[in-house]
Design an enzyme around this catalytic site. Structure first.
Site, PDB file in Angstrom:
ATOM      1  N   HIS A 201     -52.148   3.526  13.877  1.00  0.00           N
ATOM      2  CA  HIS A 201     -52.658   4.295  12.817  1.00  0.00           C
ATOM      3  C   HIS A 201     -52.291   5.518  13.602  1.00  0.00           C
ATOM      4  O   HIS A 201     -51.427   5.600  14.211  1.00  0.00           O
ATOM      5  CB  HIS A 201     -53.953   4.797  13.855  1.00  0.00           C
ATOM      6  CG  HIS A 201     -55.337   3.495  13.201  1.00  0.00           C
ATOM      7  ND1 HIS A 201     -56.677   3.570  13.118  1.00  0.00           N
ATOM      8  CD2 HIS A 201     -55.027   2.877  12.043  1.00  0.00           C
ATOM      9  CE1 HIS A 201     -57.145   2.623  11.390  1.00  0.00           C
ATOM     10  NE2 HIS A 201     -56.034   1.746  11.759  1.00  0.00           N
TER      11      HIS A 201
ATOM     12  N   GLU B 183     -53.200   8.604  14.894  1.00  0.00           N
ATOM     13  CA  GLU B 183     -53.741   8.625  16.647  1.00  0.00           C
ATOM     14  C   GLU B 183     -52.530   7.718  17.770  1.00  0.00           C
ATOM     15  O   GLU B 183     -51.516   8.111  18.979  1.00  0.00           O
ATOM     16  CB  GLU B 183     -54.438   8.629  17.827  1.00  0.00           C
ATOM     17  CG  GLU B 183     -55.540   9.795  16.679  1.00  0.00           C
ATOM     18  CD  GLU B 183     -56.338   8.955  15.006  1.00  0.00           C
ATOM     19  OE1 GLU B 183     -57.149   9.589  14.686  1.00  0.00           O
ATOM     20  OE2 GLU B 183     -55.925   7.864  14.440  1.00  0.00           O
TER      21      GLU B 183
ATOM     22  N   SER C 250     -61.164  11.739  11.733  1.00  0.00           N
ATOM     23  CA  SER C 250     -61.894  10.988  13.267  1.00  0.00           C
ATOM     24  C   SER C 250     -61.500  10.116  13.111  1.00  0.00           C
ATOM     25  O   SER C 250     -61.328   8.898  12.704  1.00  0.00           O
ATOM     26  CB  SER C 250     -63.787  11.072  12.780  1.00  0.00           C
ATOM     27  OG  SER C 250     -64.635  10.647  13.679  1.00  0.00           O
TER      28      SER C 250
ATOM     29  N   CYS D 238     -61.220   6.232  14.602  1.00  0.00           N
ATOM     30  CA  CYS D 238     -61.059   5.052  15.097  1.00  0.00           C
ATOM     31  C   CYS D 238     -62.151   4.495  16.400  1.00  0.00           C
ATOM     32  O   CYS D 238     -61.548   5.125  17.178  1.00  0.00           O
ATOM     33  CB  CYS D 238     -60.775   4.380  13.490  1.00  0.00           C
ATOM     34  SG  CYS D 238     -59.288   3.012  14.540  1.00  0.00           S
TER      35      CYS D 238
ATOM     36  N   CYS E 292     -58.611   4.106  18.301  1.00  0.00           N
ATOM     37  CA  CYS E 292     -58.309   5.572  18.652  1.00  0.00           C
ATOM     38  C   CYS E 292     -58.813   5.701  20.014  1.00  0.00           C
ATOM     39  O   CYS E 292     -58.410   6.825  20.502  1.00  0.00           O
ATOM     40  CB  CYS E 292     -57.500   6.305  17.422  1.00  0.00           C
ATOM     41  SG  CYS E 292     -56.395   4.881  15.734  1.00  0.00           S
TER      42      CYS E 292
END
Length: 145
Positions: free
Chosen positions: A50, A52, A77, A79, A82
């Site tokens: 992802h 992040e 936002s 998950c 992350c």
């Protein structure tokens, strides 16, 4: 527009240009980007890259004191995965471009003392809305649906 959120948006756009999911992030310490990344699950055939996670990976190993004085900027936002990495490394502040498209684990972050700021950024919202409309199956795969 905050320059660091703009850098995360540029990362998200890179991901989209590469055929991936448009989510980007940057890790900032002392007003300097030390790690940047974007969602590369599709590009790398990865289960975990992802935006992040990619930014953290690209920051490389850091001393705990660096993480504990850093800010993570992300276009969407975070998950649960992350969020776990943010908590694991003690990152004290997360600035989120938007949470209209997906509301992640913001309350878990807040419950653990992380300062969470939602920007409601139109660029972030529009980028995700178009992607979700154009690629619903890929989006659902990314969020585990």
């Amino acid at each position: 527009m905050d320059k660091h959120l703009q850098a995360a948006i540029e990362e998200a756009k890179k991901g989209l240009q590469e055929g991936g999911i448009p989510i980007g992030a940057v890790l900032v310490h002392d007003d300097k980007i030390i790690g940047r990344g974007h969602n590369r699950r599709v590009q790398k055939g990865s289960a975990i890259l992802h935006g992040e996670m990619d930014a953290l990976e690209n920051a490389g190993r850091q001393a705990a004191a660096i993480y504990q004085k850093s800010i993570l900027y992300t276009t969407l936002s975070p998950c649960p995965m992350c969020t776990g990495a943010i908590l694991l490394y003690g990152i004290p502040k997360v600035i989120i471009g938007e949470n209209t498209s997906f509301k992640g684990e913001e309350s878990l972050l807040s419950d653990h003392g992380v300062e969470v700021i939602i920007m409601d950024d139109k660029q972030c919202i529009d980028l995700m809305a178009k992607f979700m409309e154009d690629q619903p199956a890929l989006w659902n795969e990314d969020i585990g649906k």
